[in-house]
Design a protein around this motif. Structure first.
Motif, mmCIF file in Angstrom:
data_model
loop_
_atom_site.group_PDB
_atom_site.id
_atom_site.type_symbol
_atom_site.label_atom_id
_atom_site.label_comp_id
_atom_site.label_asym_id
_atom_site.label_seq_id
_atom_site.Cartn_x
_atom_site.Cartn_y
_atom_site.Cartn_z
ATOM 1 N N LEU A 70 0.816 -1.218 0.000
ATOM 2 C CA LEU A 70 0.000 0.000 0.000
ATOM 3 C C LEU A 70 0.845 1.260 0.000
ATOM 4 C CD1 LEU A 70 -2.778 -0.994 2.566
ATOM 5 C CD2 LEU A 70 -3.022 -0.781 0.101
ATOM 6 N N SER A 71 2.105 1.162 0.388
ATOM 7 C CA SER A 71 2.943 2.356 0.467
ATOM 8 C C SER A 71 3.362 2.858 -0.907
ATOM 9 C CB SER A 71 4.191 2.069 1.310
ATOM 10 O OG SER A 71 4.999 1.080 0.696
ATOM 11 N N HIS A 72 3.109 2.068 -1.957
ATOM 12 C CA HIS A 72 3.525 2.448 -3.306
ATOM 13 C C HIS A 72 2.352 2.872 -4.193
ATOM 14 C CE1 HIS A 72 7.517 0.913 -2.405
ATOM 15 N NE2 HIS A 72 6.969 -0.204 -1.976
ATOM 16 N N VAL A 73 1.162 2.983 -3.609
ATOM 17 C CA VAL A 73 -0.023 3.351 -4.394
ATOM 18 C C VAL A 73 -0.817 4.396 -3.614
ATOM 19 C CG1 VAL A 73 -0.151 1.060 -5.462
ATOM 20 C CG2 VAL A 73 -1.447 1.512 -3.382
ATOM 21 N N SER A 74 -1.906 4.863 -4.207
ATOM 22 C CA SER A 74 -2.820 5.745 -3.499
ATOM 23 C C SER A 74 -3.361 5.008 -2.275
ATOM 24 C CB SER A 74 -3.986 6.144 -4.414
ATOM 25 O OG SER A 74 -5.073 6.646 -3.666
ATOM 26 N N VAL A 75 -3.134 5.572 -1.092
ATOM 27 C CA VAL A 75 -3.566 4.902 0.130
ATOM 28 C C VAL A 75 -5.085 4.774 0.161
ATOM 29 C CG1 VAL A 75 -3.640 5.072 2.655
ATOM 30 C CG2 VAL A 75 -1.529 5.607 1.430
ATOM 31 N N THR A 76 -5.785 5.808 -0.289
ATOM 32 C CA THR A 76 -7.247 5.770 -0.281
ATOM 33 C C THR A 76 -7.766 4.632 -1.152
ATOM 34 O OG1 THR A 76 -7.386 8.155 0.105
ATOM 35 C CG2 THR A 76 -9.347 7.057 -0.772
ATOM 36 N N GLU A 77 -7.238 4.537 -2.376
ATOM 37 C CA GLU A 77 -7.677 3.468 -3.282
ATOM 38 C C GLU A 77 -7.210 2.105 -2.809
ATOM 39 O OE1 GLU A 77 -7.945 5.015 -7.725
ATOM 40 O OE2 GLU A 77 -5.972 5.432 -6.868
ATOM 41 N N GLY A 78 -5.985 2.049 -2.316
ATOM 42 C CA GLY A 78 -5.431 0.771 -1.906
ATOM 43 C C GLY A 78 -6.123 0.178 -0.699
ATOM 44 N N THR A 79 -6.387 0.998 0.311
ATOM 45 C CA THR A 79 -7.046 0.480 1.508
ATOM 46 C C THR A 79 -8.490 0.087 1.201
ATOM 47 O OG1 THR A 79 -7.566 2.752 2.203
ATOM 48 C CG2 THR A 79 -5.589 1.734 3.127
ATOM 49 N N ALA A 80 -9.160 0.847 0.345
ATOM 50 C CA ALA A 80 -10.530 0.478 -0.042
ATOM 51 C C ALA A 80 -10.529 -0.851 -0.787
ATOM 52 C CB ALA A 80 -11.143 1.578 -0.910
ATOM 53 N N ALA A 81 -9.540 -1.053 -1.658
ATOM 54 C CA ALA A 81 -9.458 -2.305 -2.414
ATOM 55 C C ALA A 81 -9.178 -3.487 -1.491
ATOM 56 C CB ALA A 81 -8.372 -2.197 -3.481
ATOM 57 N N LEU A 82 -8.283 -3.313 -0.534
ATOM 58 C CA LEU A 82 -7.972 -4.391 0.390
ATOM 59 C C LEU A 82 -9.150 -4.714 1.294
ATOM 60 C CD1 LEU A 82 -4.335 -4.086 1.800
ATOM 61 C CD2 LEU A 82 -5.264 -5.713 0.156
ATOM 62 N N ALA A 83 -9.829 -3.674 1.772
ATOM 63 C CA ALA A 83 -10.996 -3.903 2.634
ATOM 64 C C ALA A 83 -12.086 -4.655 1.880
ATOM 65 C CB ALA A 83 -11.525 -2.569 3.149
ATOM 66 N N ALA A 84 -12.265 -4.323 0.599
ATOM 67 C CA ALA A 84 -13.273 -5.012 -0.211
ATOM 68 C C ALA A 84 -12.869 -6.455 -0.482
ATOM 69 C CB ALA A 84 -13.484 -4.269 -1.522
ATOM 70 N N ALA A 85 -11.567 -6.701 -0.649
ATOM 71 C CA ALA A 85 -11.104 -8.069 -0.866
ATOM 72 C C ALA A 85 -11.260 -8.916 0.391
ATOM 73 C CB ALA A 85 -9.637 -8.059 -1.308
ATOM 74 N N MET A 86 -11.065 -8.295 1.539
ATOM 75 C CA MET A 86 -11.151 -9.010 2.809
ATOM 76 C C MET A 86 -12.593 -9.232 3.252
ATOM 77 S SD MET A 86 -8.955 -8.046 6.204
ATOM 78 C CE MET A 86 -7.434 -8.123 5.256
#
Length: 253
Positions: A70-86
């Motif tokens: 997540l440190s190499h991408v948009s944190v907002t987009e990355g955390t939303a994507a991970l939360a949706a995957a989880m």
């Protein structure tokens, strides 16, 4: 007649992709059949860098530092994507995903879970042991004005928050388990930021029979598959996918 369904690994598809040199690739490989084929074919192992993610299987496979990705991408987009995957929409509420995204944002922004023995597994351990309310209170003592923590506290006043807390704690229990946690160790292993420089990389997801019969472990593999695609897209990667075919056999009773 008795009908049964089994997975058949697509060895021909693997051969086509690897001989063409087109990458990167994700391989859904129950029981590691294609993983073994890959390593028995010398021309492939010389040309490709291979990773094996095998959560739930003791001391097997490589690791992926999900929080580090997540440190190499948009944190907002990355955390939303991970939360949706989880916590996928078909099984969980939007509030659960919003809360998890806040927690992930805090974890990445603060660096509170950085380190080789930390990462997602350490975060999961705290959320499982303390529950989210307690964890937020502890983190807020050190980071009293962190916006992600403030947002999480506000979300906990919404209707359905208790159900979301329960879902998050239950979900974190499996990621905290030692046999799963070692697949998400921090600062080592698979790194998506290297794939654009070296696209000739292949990721095998190799659940064994025990994993496939365990719903919680099945969800972990689903998370890996979805998260790799979602974060890969944020890294401007387009993964090809090789997956087993479902074959139906009829047997006489």
């Amino acid at each position: 007649m008795k009908t049964s369904s089994t997975f058949a690994s697509d060895a021909d598809a693997l051969t086509t992709f690897l001989d063409s040199g087109t990458g990167p690739i994700i391989v859904l490989d129950p029981c590691g059949v294609l993983w073994n084929q890959f390593h028995s074919t010398q021309r492939w192992s010389r040309l490709w860098q291979a990773w094996r993610l095998a959560p739930g299987q003791t001391q097997e496979g490589d690791a992926w530092d999900v929080l580090g990705a997540l440190s190499h991408v948009s944190v907002t987009e990355g955390t939303a994507a991970l939360a949706a995957a989880m916590f996928p929409p078909e099984a969980h509420t939007s509030l659960t995903r919003q809360l998890m995204a806040c927690v992930l944002t805090f974890a990445v922004d603060s660096g509170h879970f950085n380190g080789r023995a930390s990462g997602l597994a350490a975060l999961a351990g705290q959320l499982w042991a303390d529950e989210l309310w307690t964890a937020l209170a502890r983190w807020s003592k050190k980071y009293p004005y962190h916006p992600a923590l403030q947002s999480a506290r506000a979300l906990l006043t919404h209707e359905g928050a208790s159900e979301s807390l329960h879902a998050i704690r239950n979900g974190m229990a499996i990621y905290h388990h030692p046999h799963v946690a070692e697949s998400f160790a921090g600062e080592c292993g698979l790194n998506l930021s290297t794939f654009r420089l070296r696209p000739g990389q292949i990721i095998f997801l190799t659940p064994d029979i025990r994993c496939m019969e365990n719903p919680a472990l099945t969800e972990v593999y689903g998370f890996l598959f979805t998260a790799l695609h979602a974060l890969g897209a944020l890294h401007h990667l387009n993964f090809a996918v090789i997956e087993p075919a479902l074959t139906t056999e009829e047997e006489a009773l």
